[in-house]
Design an enzyme around this catalytic site. Structure first.
Site, PDB file in Angstrom:
ATOM      1  N   ALA A  50       0.951  -1.135   0.280  1.00  0.00           N
ATOM      2  CA  ALA A  50       0.015  -0.271  -0.017  1.00  0.00           C
ATOM      3  C   ALA A  50       0.888   1.295   0.342  1.00  0.00           C
ATOM      4  O   ALA A  50       1.718   0.887   0.682  1.00  0.00           O
ATOM      5  CB  ALA A  50      -0.935  -0.289   1.162  1.00  0.00           C
ATOM      6  N   ALA A  67       2.238   2.713   3.549  1.00  0.00           N
ATOM      7  CA  ALA A  67       3.773   1.476   3.510  1.00  0.00           C
ATOM      8  C   ALA A  67       5.277   2.121   2.887  1.00  0.00           C
ATOM      9  O   ALA A  67       6.283   2.108   3.524  1.00  0.00           O
ATOM     10  CB  ALA A  67       3.498  -0.053   3.309  1.00  0.00           C
ATOM     11  N   SER A 101       3.839  -9.102  -0.930  1.00  0.00           N
ATOM     12  CA  SER A 101       2.835  -8.344  -2.377  1.00  0.00           C
ATOM     13  C   SER A 101       2.030  -9.781  -3.169  1.00  0.00           C
ATOM     14  O   SER A 101       2.706  -9.959  -3.848  1.00  0.00           O
ATOM     15  CB  SER A 101       2.869  -6.991  -2.037  1.00  0.00           C
ATOM     16  OG  SER A 101       1.719  -7.127  -3.030  1.00  0.00           O
ATOM     17  N   ARG A 102       0.895  -9.676  -3.265  1.00  0.00           N
ATOM     18  CA  ARG A 102       0.500 -10.025  -4.306  1.00  0.00           C
ATOM     19  C   ARG A 102       0.857  -9.099  -5.984  1.00  0.00           C
ATOM     20  O   ARG A 102       0.574 -10.155  -6.845  1.00  0.00           O
ATOM     21  CB  ARG A 102      -0.703 -10.700  -4.166  1.00  0.00           C
ATOM     22  CG  ARG A 102      -1.280 -11.194  -3.283  1.00  0.00           C
ATOM     23  CD  ARG A 102      -2.829 -11.041  -2.481  1.00  0.00           C
ATOM     24  NE  ARG A 102      -3.729 -11.631  -1.057  1.00  0.00           N
ATOM     25  CZ  ARG A 102      -4.754 -11.607  -1.303  1.00  0.00           C
ATOM     26  NH1 ARG A 102      -5.461 -10.639  -1.406  1.00  0.00           N
ATOM     27  NH2 ARG A 102      -4.757 -12.541   0.446  1.00  0.00           N
ATOM     28  N   TYR A 109       1.684 -13.475   2.417  1.00  0.00           N
ATOM     29  CA  TYR A 109       1.417 -12.545   3.560  1.00  0.00           C
ATOM     30  C   TYR A 109       2.434 -14.090   3.957  1.00  0.00           C
ATOM     31  O   TYR A 109       2.613 -13.940   5.630  1.00  0.00           O
ATOM     32  CB  TYR A 109       0.293 -11.916   3.665  1.00  0.00           C
ATOM     33  CG  TYR A 109      -0.461 -11.467   2.923  1.00  0.00           C
ATOM     34  CD1 TYR A 109       0.636 -10.351   1.712  1.00  0.00           C
ATOM     35  CD2 TYR A 109      -1.646 -11.073   2.929  1.00  0.00           C
ATOM     36  CE1 TYR A 109      -0.039  -9.125   1.430  1.00  0.00           C
ATOM     37  CE2 TYR A 109      -2.658 -10.179   2.149  1.00  0.00           C
ATOM     38  CZ  TYR A 109      -1.306  -9.763   1.494  1.00  0.00           C
ATOM     39  OH  TYR A 109      -1.639  -8.145   0.100  1.00  0.00           O
ATOM     40  N   LEU A 165      -3.014  -2.880   5.171  1.00  0.00           N
ATOM     41  CA  LEU A 165      -4.365  -3.818   4.225  1.00  0.00           C
ATOM     42  C   LEU A 165      -5.106  -3.407   4.409  1.00  0.00           C
ATOM     43  O   LEU A 165      -5.363  -2.103   4.986  1.00  0.00           O
ATOM     44  CB  LEU A 165      -4.582  -5.436   4.676  1.00  0.00           C
ATOM     45  CG  LEU A 165      -3.599  -6.047   4.095  1.00  0.00           C
ATOM     46  CD1 LEU A 165      -3.664  -7.981   4.822  1.00  0.00           C
ATOM     47  CD2 LEU A 165      -2.662  -6.461   3.164  1.00  0.00           C
ATOM     48  N   LYS A 204      -4.633   1.788  10.422  1.00  0.00           N
ATOM     49  CA  LYS A 204      -6.749   2.001  11.414  1.00  0.00           C
ATOM     50  C   LYS A 204      -7.541   2.403   9.492  1.00  0.00           C
ATOM     51  O   LYS A 204      -6.927   2.293   8.675  1.00  0.00           O
ATOM     52  CB  LYS A 204      -6.508   4.459  12.346  1.00  0.00           C
ATOM     53  CG  LYS A 204      -5.906   5.443  11.245  1.00  0.00           C
ATOM     54  CD  LYS A 204      -6.258   5.436   9.872  1.00  0.00           C
ATOM     55  CE  LYS A 204      -5.641   6.128   8.764  1.00  0.00           C
ATOM     56  NZ  LYS A 204      -6.626   6.154   7.587  1.00  0.00           N
ATOM     57  N   ARG A 248     -10.794   3.838  -1.625  1.00  0.00           N
ATOM     58  CA  ARG A 248     -11.468   4.065  -0.070  1.00  0.00           C
ATOM     59  C   ARG A 248     -12.915   4.620  -0.463  1.00  0.00           C
ATOM     60  O   ARG A 248     -13.745   4.841   0.304  1.00  0.00           O
ATOM     61  CB  ARG A 248     -11.319   5.809  -0.487  1.00  0.00           C
ATOM     62  CG  ARG A 248      -9.632   5.576   0.907  1.00  0.00           C
ATOM     63  CD  ARG A 248      -8.840   7.313   1.123  1.00  0.00           C
ATOM     64  NE  ARG A 248      -7.445   6.966   1.807  1.00  0.00           N
ATOM     65  CZ  ARG A 248      -6.605   7.063   1.044  1.00  0.00           C
ATOM     66  NH1 ARG A 248      -6.910   6.126  -0.570  1.00  0.00           N
ATOM     67  NH2 ARG A 248      -5.739   6.634   1.318  1.00  0.00           N
ATOM     68  N   ASP A 265     -12.112   6.158   6.796  1.00  0.00           N
ATOM     69  CA  ASP A 265     -10.254   6.730   6.170  1.00  0.00           C
ATOM     70  C   ASP A 265     -10.083   8.076   7.677  1.00  0.00           C
ATOM     71  O   ASP A 265      -8.314   7.782   8.016  1.00  0.00           O
ATOM     72  CB  ASP A 265     -10.812   7.506   4.917  1.00  0.00           C
ATOM     73  CG  ASP A 265      -9.174   7.427   4.467  1.00  0.00           C
ATOM     74  OD1 ASP A 265      -7.744   6.269   5.270  1.00  0.00           O
ATOM     75  OD2 ASP A 265      -8.918   8.632   3.876  1.00  0.00           O
TER      76      ASP A 265
END
Length: 333
Positions: free
Chosen positions: A13, A16, A37-38, A59, A75, A98, A167, A179
């Site tokens: 993400a 990260a 990561s995929r 993961y 994630l 969060k 989002r 968010d």
């Protein structure tokens, strides 16, 4: 364990590689040891940029790595509970982005799994690690602005033209409340040192029946007649501000939840006089990583109560109910 906590990152993400990996790169107490990561190509690119030695395509493989002490989980919101519990069962300390989860029940399951397996758990509200908030709490404790009457907060950003962003997807827990609305709620609880009893929210939604709020305004009722009034949004002029009003003065916090790592300030207004307190370089993402890592290395507990994430989730959950019903909703403790 060596003198640095070895971190694994679950997912690639943006938060990260824009915030957490840079913080790990400069930390005295931590290092990025693996990423999973995929999207393996993206993970390899990130690993090369930040000097991460191990890349996993899933993961579970990262969590089985005995060299990993702690994981950061950025994630999608609906995956936080599942992977926190799995990480705990593999003996990994967890810093979870969060909101920790969408319900207090889910968060309780997460924290209980961490406690059961003897690992630390924290929700990644990085702002609270900035020295500004220690100073603000000192001012409030000394009643320098008198009796607190109210707290007001605004946290909005504008994703116009980017509505394919995660989002805006209800199935993964999207929406402004989850968010960014969780920040003012957390800050009010932190600064007041007590829990709210009821909430009332009003929202506009991305699409009819989507469940994804693009703007939410809320009233959070605390004991003794104190309230937090806030708004949060994803398609609005960017704002990021917190104000604490007392009967003798007020504290204004610009860039309250995401400030520059180079400098920041708070504004204290007493008797119509303005006093600025400035703070030098301080990256709250780095401070968050350092604080969590030092607790792992020392074996000491975290500074805040272990059920903090669950308590915050209970308030956010009540807001989610209220914004759909339009009714006052009591917080389930």
């Amino acid at each position: 364990m060596n003198n640095k906590v070895r971190w694994g990152i679950l997912g690639a993400a943006g938060i990260a590689y824009k915030a957490i990996l840079p913080a790990l790169k400069v930390s005295e107490f931590a290092e990025a040891a693996a990423i999973a990561s995929r999207n393996s190509n993206k993970a390899v690119t990130i690993a090369e940029e930040f000097g991460v030695s191990q890349v996993y395509e899933d993961y579970a493989s990262l969590l089985k790595d005995p060299n990993i002490d702690a994981v950061y989980i950025p994630l999608p919101n609906t995956l936080h509970a599942e992977w926190t519990i799995i990480a705990a069962e593999h003996g990994k300390h967890v810093l979870c982005e969060k909101p920790a989860a969408l319900t207090a029940t889910e968060v309780r399951r997460m924290t209980e799994a961490c406690e059961r397996n003897g690992v630390l758990f924290a929700e990644a509200f990085m702002y609270q690690h900035h020295p500004r908030y220690e100073r603000i709490r000192e001012i409030l404790a000394n009643q320098e602005i008198g009796v607190i009457r109210s707290i007001q907060a605004r946290f909005t950003y504008n994703k116009t033209g980017q509505t394919d962003n995660i989002r805006f997807q209800s199935e993964v827990g999207g929406g402004a409340l989850y968010d960014v609305g969780c920040y003012p709620i957390h800050a009010a609880r932190l600064l007041l040192g007590t829990e709210p009893v009821a909430v009332t929210c009003n929202s506009s939604f991305f699409a009819e029946d989507s469940g994804v709020d693009i703007m939410t305004s809320g009233l959070i009722e605390f004991p003794d007649g104190i309230s937090l009034t806030f708004d949060c949004g994803m398609l609005a002029e960017p704002r990021n501000h917190l104000e604490i009003v007392g009967d003798k003065g007020r504290i204004e916090i610009p860039d309250a939840f995401n400030c520059s790592p180079h400098s920041s300030e708070i504004r204290i207004r007493l008797n119509k006089e303005l006093e600025l307190e400035s703070f030098g370089p301080a990256d709250h993402y780095e401070l968050q990583i350092n604080d969590f890592s030092k607790k792992i290395l020392s074996g000491n507990p975290l500074e805040y109560q272990t059920n903090d994430a669950m308590l915050n989730a209970a308030v956010v959950e009540a807001c989610a109910i209220s914004m759909k019903s339009g009714l006052k909703t009591f917080v389930q403790s």
